[in-house]
Design an enzyme around this catalytic site. Structure first.
Site, PDB file in Angstrom:
ATOM      1  N   HIS A  68       0.986  -1.229  -0.026  1.00  0.00           N
ATOM      2  CA  HIS A  68      -0.006  -0.068   0.171  1.00  0.00           C
ATOM      3  C   HIS A  68       1.351   1.277  -0.333  1.00  0.00           C
ATOM      4  O   HIS A  68       1.277   1.745   1.058  1.00  0.00           O
ATOM      5  CB  HIS A  68      -1.728  -0.063   1.397  1.00  0.00           C
ATOM      6  N   HIS A  70       1.506   5.083  -2.439  1.00  0.00           N
ATOM      7  CA  HIS A  70       1.364   5.773  -3.081  1.00  0.00           C
ATOM      8  C   HIS A  70       2.290   6.897  -4.375  1.00  0.00           C
ATOM      9  O   HIS A  70       3.051   7.807  -3.538  1.00  0.00           O
ATOM     10  CB  HIS A  70      -0.135   7.139  -2.330  1.00  0.00           C
ATOM     11  N   LEU A  71       2.476   5.934  -4.846  1.00  0.00           N
ATOM     12  CA  LEU A  71       3.652   6.675  -5.485  1.00  0.00           C
ATOM     13  C   LEU A  71       4.157   8.029  -6.695  1.00  0.00           C
ATOM     14  O   LEU A  71       5.019   8.434  -6.809  1.00  0.00           O
ATOM     15  CB  LEU A  71       4.586   6.229  -6.758  1.00  0.00           C
ATOM     16  N   ARG A  72       2.315   8.533  -6.963  1.00  0.00           N
ATOM     17  CA  ARG A  72       2.016  10.559  -7.132  1.00  0.00           C
ATOM     18  C   ARG A  72       2.617  10.349  -8.762  1.00  0.00           C
ATOM     19  O   ARG A  72       1.862  11.130  -9.202  1.00  0.00           O
ATOM     20  CB  ARG A  72       2.509  10.915  -6.496  1.00  0.00           C
ATOM     21  N   ASN A 102      -4.688   6.401  -7.048  1.00  0.00           N
ATOM     22  CA  ASN A 102      -5.545   8.060  -6.901  1.00  0.00           C
ATOM     23  C   ASN A 102      -4.675   8.523  -7.442  1.00  0.00           C
ATOM     24  O   ASN A 102      -4.034   9.678  -6.929  1.00  0.00           O
ATOM     25  CB  ASN A 102      -5.960   8.635  -5.546  1.00  0.00           C
ATOM     26  N   ASP A 313       0.996   2.531   3.788  1.00  0.00           N
ATOM     27  CA  ASP A 313       0.725   4.139   3.480  1.00  0.00           C
ATOM     28  C   ASP A 313       1.075   4.987   3.101  1.00  0.00           C
ATOM     29  O   ASP A 313       0.720   6.399   3.268  1.00  0.00           O
ATOM     30  CB  ASP A 313      -1.287   3.821   4.063  1.00  0.00           C
TER      31      ASP A 313
END
Lengths: 431, 308
Positions: A68, A70-72, A102, A313
């Site tokens: 989990h 977020h690599l953006r 996202n 996360d």
């Protein structure tokens, strides 16, 4: 990945090999050839031209998997890129990450999945597994093109960051995903109960005059999703579980035979809402930091296996998004470079959790539940290896992060025990 | 004891002795307001910036008068909306104001914790003039001053705080301050407007107005924001007023020397009937007068007492 499987042979000598998948926990050598595990054993001979890594006093584990992050990228490269995020992963001892959908545009179709994988091949330092969106543009109204995404390489589906409030749509998503064998990952947060409140509801929110969201906002959705998993037979995975009630429901559901798994973040294992008293936005995330009772329940769940794995996360944000008013700051903290050191110092060192259990929760279990090839040091497996130095002292220095972002509540904290060397496909990737 | 703090951020952080110190200082300041020439040179050459991110007439004016009577230069800086909407971040605004070398910044902001954020990044003193639903310390101090003035003491008094406690910074500051001064506090309102685990602040909680006010020496009515209906906290203003409004009939069972307070502005006919707001128990205008005295004391303690 940019790294080719290493052609040269590599011998990791004399380390304590902890491989729960193979039931191994003893001092051994690990021989790697052609990017794969060749053999485990004592006193292995190094063939000519073999590089030898002396791992005496170190712990050799199957590569850690953070399911989990977020690599953006695409869209928010000012926060993180696939290059910087995977460097952070390598520095933190992770050989693989699964990245949430996202981005901008949202990873809700094959073109975006292909793009992420293409960038990862060029710039990625560790393995990157995309997670596709459940709904188009994360709007919760129409299914994303999950079949094509699964074909393109998505290993799970989630609208993480948002909760799919429409139970009927979520039921259909679970059913539709059945043939792919991929879990559906739930960001369990009833948006009406949560009301966008920036912290946990309780005595601390009352004293601080910040609106709070009750643990029930999470628990209502965990209950709903367990019921839907029972209805559909789908594999439900609960992201960032954070309340005692949610842990209890997952435990009961597992006992009933429901296909439910769960992850917990290091910060929900180590911090409570007391940390918010300074109004420091680096203590703001979703779900919010909970109470001591919740932290204890999460720890208990992690130890007894109710919670299958630890996931960070990892949520990078620019400093300007995390330095102002608490209620207006962005949600989330970075975790890739602090998770393993924190877990080793705060949980393993005092004996709260033993090392093989930690390796299971950080490697074996996440690899299995996402059906990934890693999580094992068995002969023939990809040589994804995390080597830990349990005596290495550290201090969290955000300025030295590989990540592009600095948002952590652990800045300045110190401890003992950290990743020492990370190998992906037999190649050293530690920055 | 001497005042040692750089900032006045909340009642929660103050000791009882510090509260008494501010109240005693405010009493001597109040004398100035009775003079023909209402001006003393105490803060001459000092600069006070009123940084108001939320609309406020009463509090801003009160600070402005307080500063002017003490001969400080008072600058009003109004910024509507959030810092994000405005384009400039709160910290950037603060750094700009800092560059103009003020002695005290008085800040009101809709975000709980905003004054603490400013206090950490500014060298000058910061006074919290109300932050979100967190604290409004000068309001609590002027309330305590008014009660002490009327009752002669604070310890042992029973106070009922009635209404929307959940969203009230006035309630929080008063709860923190009154508990420290040895007063007994009962908060009362519909359960939807009482914050979670409120009892752990050391107060009693009642859901019946008559029960809450029966033995009260002081009844503090809170303002009901009309938008609470949209949030689903109450069904209607009409029903709220019927159940929680203070009327002459309800006052019949109260102590004969009860004080009625309200932080203003009053919703006449909602939480207070006009007869009660203007009646003989009401000390609402005394609160306003004492507000200036308390703010003079706060400005003096932060900006003037060291160099004087």
């Amino acid at each position: 990945m940019s790294v080719e499987h290493g052609r040269a042979s590599l011998l990791i000598r004399n380390g304590r090999v902890v491989d729960p998948a193979g039931g191994v926990d003893q001092v051994q050598d690990v021989l790697i050839t052609d990017g794969r595990i060749a053999r485990l054993g004592r006193g292995l001979k190094a063939p000519a031209g073999t590089e030898v890594i002396d791992a005496t006093g170190k712990v050799v584990c199957p590569g850690f998997v953070d399911m989990h992050v977020h690599l953006r990228e695409p869209g928010f490269e000012y926060k993180e890129t696939i290059a910087s995020g995977t460097r952070a992963a390598a520095a933190g001892g992770f050989t693989a990450v699964a990245c949430m959908a996202n981005t901008f545009p949202v990873n809700d179709n094959r073109a975006v999945t292909d793009y992420i994988l293409a960038r990862a091949r060029v710039e990625g330092v560790v393995r990157v597994y995309p997670i596709g969106a459940v709904s188009r543009n994360l709007e919760g109204t129409q299914l994303a093109e999950m079949a094509e995404q699964a074909e393109a390489g998505c290993v799970a589906f989630s609208d993480d960051g948002r909760c799919v409030m429409n139970a009927e749509l979520y039921r259909r998503a679970m059913e539709y995903a059945l043939p792919f064998g991929t879990p559906v990952i739930s960001h369990a947060e009833d948006c009406h109960l949560a009301r966008g409140a920036p912290m946990n509801e309780g005595l601390v929110s009352t004293e601080l005059g910040l609106s709070g969201q009750p643990g029930a906002a999470e628990e209502v959705m965990v209950a709903r999703d367990i019921i839907l998993a029972e209805l559909t037979g789908a594999h439900l995975h609960i992201a960032h579980i954070s309340t005692a009630g949610a842990v209890r429901m997952v435990r009961e559901a597992k006992a009933r035979g429901v296909r439910v798994t769960a992850e917990v973040t290091p910060h929900h294992l180590l911090l409570t809402d007391e940390a918010v008293r300074t109004y420091d936005p680096s203590c703001k995330m979703a779900p919010p930091l909970r109470t001591k009772r919740d932290v204890e329940a999460c720890l208990e769940g992690l130890i007894d296996g109710t919670i299958d794995c630890v996931a960070t996360d990892h949520a990078p944000h620019a400093t300007s998004e995390k330095e102002g008013e608490f209620a207006e700051a962005a949600n989330g903290i970075v975790g890739l470079e602090t998770a393993v050191p924190l877990l080793l110092d705060r949980l393993v060192r005092p004996g709260v959790i033993d090392l093989p259990t930690l390796v299971t929760r950080c490697s074996t279990a996440p690899a299995r539940l996402l059906n990934l090839p890693g999580g094992t040091l068995a002969a023939g497996a990809d040589a994804d290896v995390t080597i830990l130095d349990l005596e290495r002292a550290w201090t969290v220095e955000p300025a030295a992060f590989q990540s592009r972002s600095r948002n952590t509540p652990f800045a300045g904290q110190s401890g003992v025990g950290a990743p020492w060397l990370t190998l992906v496909g037999g190649v050293k990737v530690t920055p | 004891m001497g005042w040692k703090r750089k900032d006045l951020l909340g009642m929660q952080e103050l000791e009882a002795a510090e509260i008494t110190d501010v109240l005693d200082t405010a009493v001597s300041m109040k004398e100035i307001s009775t003079r023909e020439i209402k001006k003393v040179p105490t803060l001459r050459g000092k600069t006070v910036v009123n940084l108001f991110y939320e609309a406020s007439t009463r509090t801003r004016t009160s600070f402005e008068i307080a500063g002017k009577w003490l001969s400080a230069d008072v600058i009003n800086f109004s910024a509507s909306g959030s810092s994000a909407e405005k384009g400039e971040s709160l910290l950037d605004t603060a750094r700009n104001i800092e560059a103009m070398s003020p002695d005290v910044v008085v800040v009101r902001h809709k975000a709980s914790g905003a004054p603490a954020l400013l206090a950490r990044s500014l060298r000058c003193g910061v006074i919290n003039a109300g932050d979100g639903a967190h604290e409004h310390p000068t309001q609590a101090l002027l309330d305590l001053m008014t009660i002490r003035e009327k009752k002669g003491h604070l310890e042992g008094l029973n106070v009922a705080i009635v209404g929307d406690v959940t969203h009230s910074r006035v309630a929080r500051s008063n709860i923190f301050g009154m508990r420290k001064m040895g007063m007994t506090v009962t908060v009362a309102g519909p359960p939807t407007l009482i914050p979670p685990q409120c009892q752990e602040l050391g107060v009693k909680v009642s859901h019946r107005l008559e029960e809450a006010i029966e033995h009260a020496d002081v009844i503090m009515m809170l303002r009901l924001q009309h938008e609470r209906m949209q949030g689903g906290f109450i069904p209607s203003i009409r029903e709220y007023s019927r159940v929680w409004g203070l009327t002459p009939a309800r006052l019949q069972h109260c102590r004969p020397d009860v004080l009625i307070m309200h932080p203003g502005p009053v919703n006449r006919g909602v939480e207070l009937s006009p007869e009660v707001a203007d009646g003989r128990y009401s000390v609402i205008l005394d609160q306003v007068s004492n507000g200036v005295a308390v703010r003079m004391a706060a400005l003096y303690l932060l900006a003037g007492s060291k160099s004087a």
